[in-house]
Design an enzyme around this catalytic site. Sequence first.
Site, PDB file in Angstrom:
ATOM      1  N   GLU A  39      16.374  -4.204 -11.084  1.00  0.00           N
ATOM      2  CA  GLU A  39      15.282  -3.501 -11.845  1.00  0.00           C
ATOM      3  C   GLU A  39      15.059  -1.962 -10.609  1.00  0.00           C
ATOM      4  OE1 GLU A  39      12.527  -6.076 -10.814  1.00  0.00           O
ATOM      5  OE2 GLU A  39      13.799  -6.389 -11.374  1.00  0.00           O
ATOM      6  N   HIS A  65     -15.115   7.284 -20.665  1.00  0.00           N
ATOM      7  CA  HIS A  65     -14.033   6.915 -19.084  1.00  0.00           C
ATOM      8  C   HIS A  65     -14.949   7.347 -17.939  1.00  0.00           C
ATOM      9  CE1 HIS A  65     -12.830   2.625 -20.418  1.00  0.00           C
ATOM     10  NE2 HIS A  65     -11.787   3.403 -22.141  1.00  0.00           N
ATOM     11  N   GLU A  88     -15.121   6.875 -15.508  1.00  0.00           N
ATOM     12  CA  GLU A  88     -14.449   6.263 -13.558  1.00  0.00           C
ATOM     13  C   GLU A  88     -13.642   7.177 -13.802  1.00  0.00           C
ATOM     14  OE1 GLU A  88     -13.158   3.477 -16.647  1.00  0.00           O
ATOM     15  OE2 GLU A  88     -14.937   5.147 -16.704  1.00  0.00           O
ATOM     16  N   PRO A  98      12.369  -8.181  10.002  1.00  0.00           N
ATOM     17  CA  PRO A  98      11.987  -7.934   8.115  1.00  0.00           C
ATOM     18  C   PRO A  98      11.955  -6.182   8.702  1.00  0.00           C
ATOM     19  CG  PRO A  98      10.773  -9.606   9.063  1.00  0.00           C
ATOM     20  CD  PRO A  98      11.118  -9.133  10.439  1.00  0.00           C
ATOM     21  N   CYS A 123     -17.815   2.923 -22.575  1.00  0.00           N
ATOM     22  CA  CYS A 123     -16.157   2.466 -23.868  1.00  0.00           C
ATOM     23  C   CYS A 123     -17.218   0.934 -24.385  1.00  0.00           C
ATOM     24  CB  CYS A 123     -15.194   2.682 -23.102  1.00  0.00           C
ATOM     25  SG  CYS A 123     -13.669   2.085 -24.540  1.00  0.00           S
ATOM     26  N   GLY A 181       0.563  -1.662  -0.384  1.00  0.00           N
ATOM     27  CA  GLY A 181      -0.462   0.049  -0.013  1.00  0.00           C
ATOM     28  C   GLY A 181       0.700   1.505  -0.282  1.00  0.00           C
TER      29      GLY A 181
END
Length: 534
Positions: free
Chosen positions: A150, A506, A508, A191, A381, A16
């Site tokens: 990466e 769209h 949304e 951790p 759409c 998150g």
Amino acid sequence: MAKYIFVTGGVVSGLGKGITASSLGVLLKASGLKVFMQKFDPYLNVDPGTMSPYQHGEVYVTADGAETDLDLGHYERFIDENLTRDSNITSGLIYKNVIEKERRGDYEGQTVQVVPHITNEIKNKVYSAAEKSGADVIITEIGGTVGDIESLPFIEAIRQVKMEQGGKNVIFMHVSLVPYIAASQEAKTKPTQHSVRELLSLGIQPDIVVARTEHHLEESVIDKIALFCNISSKHVLVAADAKTIYDVPLKLYEQNAQHVVSDLLNLNITKTDMGAWENFLSKIDCSAKEITIKLVGKYIELPDAYLSVSESLRIAGFENGVRIKIDWIKADDVTADNVDEILKDAMAILVPGGFGERGFEGKILAVQYAREHKIPFLGICFGMQAAVVEYARNVCGISDANSSELKTTNNPLIDIIEGKAKDDALGGTLRLGNYKATLQPGTLAAELYQQTEVLERHRHRYEFNNKYREQLETAGMIFSGIYEKENLVEIIELKDHPFFIASQYHPEFTSRPNKPNPLFNGFIKAAITKNQNS
């Protein structure tokens, strides 16, 4: 001079970071600061536009037409700011830019390397965002987990940003998992300690550690994290599981996160007004009744493929005092034999976007059911295209009506955008970003928006074929929104139906807490009415 906050993640992915970064953005904006947000993604795709939804989830489209990571949807919904193509930078884009410069000879014969050329390109993206946005604070999330190969160029670049900008202008926030071991009833900090040690080995000392946990953490655990991460205990923020993602900003506010950041960056925050956010949370708390929306989609195995759609439904639900439950229906599974059984108890039906032939006939059947049974319907759409094809087949008698994206047909109700070709490269070649729709007076669209013009975001390669417009209008379809510059259909609706509307764009992507997009707001109101009358 802009201030910079870089958010990294440790131990595992999916903690998150995006919600944490967005929540901090809410606090800083509520403190009177202008905030801009970025996401750096380490994958080698130039953008997620060509990636499968099963790989990446939804592709979020910005107003200026960038295809971006779904976290940008969270950013925009939380801070209520339109972000730009400067907000999502991938390794693929960085390497593409550097290689193009090398091919042009911009480096004047130098050996092109990760350091300094790749890292300089990354830094340029950070500084460019600050310059173009004029923001007081730039919050940049680094995708992936510390230790990933990466991600290393991004970590090195942000280390250099702090060296260049100075300690009071740059801070690092590290979001790390603090697991709870049920057998021993203990929260484990090891951790997080190892994750911070990895960061330290790369030259970065986090200024704030956000402890992601399923449980409340005792002060002794917080003190231990602080001790072994070389920070003050007040710089350890706890992000325990919350009822909804929208509770997180208030949880951080209660821990004075805005003042922690203010002290570290000399922001001089004196007041943070969370009234609007608290008002939204009160709507969530007061939403007791549940309404079920049947969503007939192609990628329902991964709900993140429709993340902005589901959040827009929930936001509109809260606005109208109800909780939205989504009944996810796989379009492939809908057939003429079972459609009545699957949709018989529908209070409302939504058909969202998608690409390709699979599931299209199932969507057609869902549209037909909504039209014939007077069920509130919203198409988005590809959902609008399905609605047009269904009407052409079953009302106008054009039995072979279809989209030329899917089939070779003598009646392509949906056809490729003029000037495009099917063999064009996929990436960045769609109609993308904001386009203006003019709404026809007296239509449902005009009633919902209470405007004559709207700006909404697009992501598609095929359009309604105007050759069939007069025929469908004569049969009763209303073309209520038009992009007048190119005479393109943006919204269709039906009369003599309680709520039937579909958009090529769209909607949304523009829903926000306290401000649901009008199409979603009207759709949920119609669903509530349907439920009350059943």
